[in-house]
Write an enzyme that holds these catalytic residues in place. Sequence first.
Site, PDB file in Angstrom:
ATOM      1  N   GLN A 197      14.616 -16.992 -35.653  1.00 34.89           N
ATOM      2  CA  GLN A 197      14.284 -17.595 -34.367  1.00 34.89           C
ATOM      3  C   GLN A 197      15.524 -18.279 -33.793  1.00 34.89           C
ATOM      4  OE1 GLN A 197      11.143 -17.326 -32.827  1.00 34.89           O
ATOM      5  NE2 GLN A 197      12.312 -18.118 -31.093  1.00 34.89           N
TER       6      GLN A 197
ATOM      7  N   LYS B 245       3.793 -16.139 -33.553  1.00 40.11           N
ATOM      8  CA  LYS B 245       4.123 -14.833 -34.141  1.00 40.11           C
ATOM      9  C   LYS B 245       3.374 -14.627 -35.455  1.00 40.11           C
ATOM     10  CE  LYS B 245       8.537 -14.680 -31.746  1.00 40.11           C
ATOM     11  NZ  LYS B 245       9.982 -14.942 -31.734  1.00 40.11           N
TER      12      LYS B 245
ATOM     13  N   ASP C 252      13.796  -7.400 -33.856  1.00 32.70           N
ATOM     14  CA  ASP C 252      14.156  -7.925 -32.534  1.00 32.70           C
ATOM     15  C   ASP C 252      15.116  -6.976 -31.818  1.00 32.70           C
ATOM     16  OD1 ASP C 252      12.786 -10.274 -31.937  1.00 32.70           O
ATOM     17  OD2 ASP C 252      14.121 -11.526 -33.149  1.00 32.70           O
TER      18      ASP C 252
END
Length: 286
Positions: free
Chosen positions: A97, A53, A120
């Site tokens: 994460q 990422k 997200d």
Amino acid sequence: MAQIIDGKKIAAEIRAGLSAQVAEFSARSGVVPCLAAVLVGDDPASAVYVRNKEKACADVGMQSQLFRLPANTTEAELLALIERLNADPVVHGILVQLPVPKQIDPDRVLQAVSPAKDVDAFHPENVGLLVQGRPRFLPCTPHGVLKLLERSGVATAGAHVVVVGRSNIVGKPLAIMLGQKGCDATVTLCHSRTRDLPAITRQADILVAAIGQPGFITAEMVKPGATVIDVGTNRTDAGLVGDADFASVSAVAGRMTPVPGGVGPMTITMLLANTLLAAGQLAAKK
Ligand code: NDP
């Protein structure tokens, strides 16, 4: 033999467009979009995801910040970091994460991220907006699946889409998005309690597998000519494999995504798109 839907190529095309948009946005606003990634513990797969990422951000001209916290981090410490990132004007997107170590409640953490920086799209406020058909951000993997279909010329309007797997990250939001106005699919959402799954999957014009079991979808479960989107990413002794048995299913399907190189590259791409969107929305508020 199925035509392969090349997620790597489609993702590269979208990222090229994003690079241009980032350059234009930064020149106009003086702001460089920035993603803050928080990694707690030392799960090797998570470390790889976060590194990918960060690299993807740099490739399109965005900034990223990585916060690595030890495995014994308390929930309060993580929440304090998120608060700090919520208030930091340099940061536009925040991602934590998953999975987080067991002393930390993931729901509490995801709720702590400012909805305006929730790239997200896991915050309940953003999930609610999505369900109502007025999303702030689209969740990355489902959005990636929709983009793959769109760019491959697979129409969803009126199609029967069968989604196998109902997680909050993939199956459930994807089923909602496919059924919204604009996508206009007729959606069947299946899970481990679904009765006679093959009879249902065989009805699918588009079959999405998001199960987490290597090779679960076999040729007998697929209508000839159907499009098969394989979200599964399973680490096995034979390497990374999907939820569909590629060899047999690709002989029956009309189109199919490979693993790796299908949905995976699209997920990160849509994360970048959301970070740019967040930067634009935050700049407009100032
Ligand atoms: P979860 O484990 O959260 O959910 C799995 C789903 O599959 C559940 O809804 C479960 O049903 C269903 N399921 C399990 N067994 C069966 C079965 N025998 N028959 C029918 N349904 C079944 O997984 P995720 O959604 O998080 O991930 C799914 C896969 O996608 C994984 O391989 C993951 O690694 C991959 N993934 C890939 C991404 C990418 O970018 N390519 C991003 C995110 C995930 P029930 O609810 O009844 O338990």
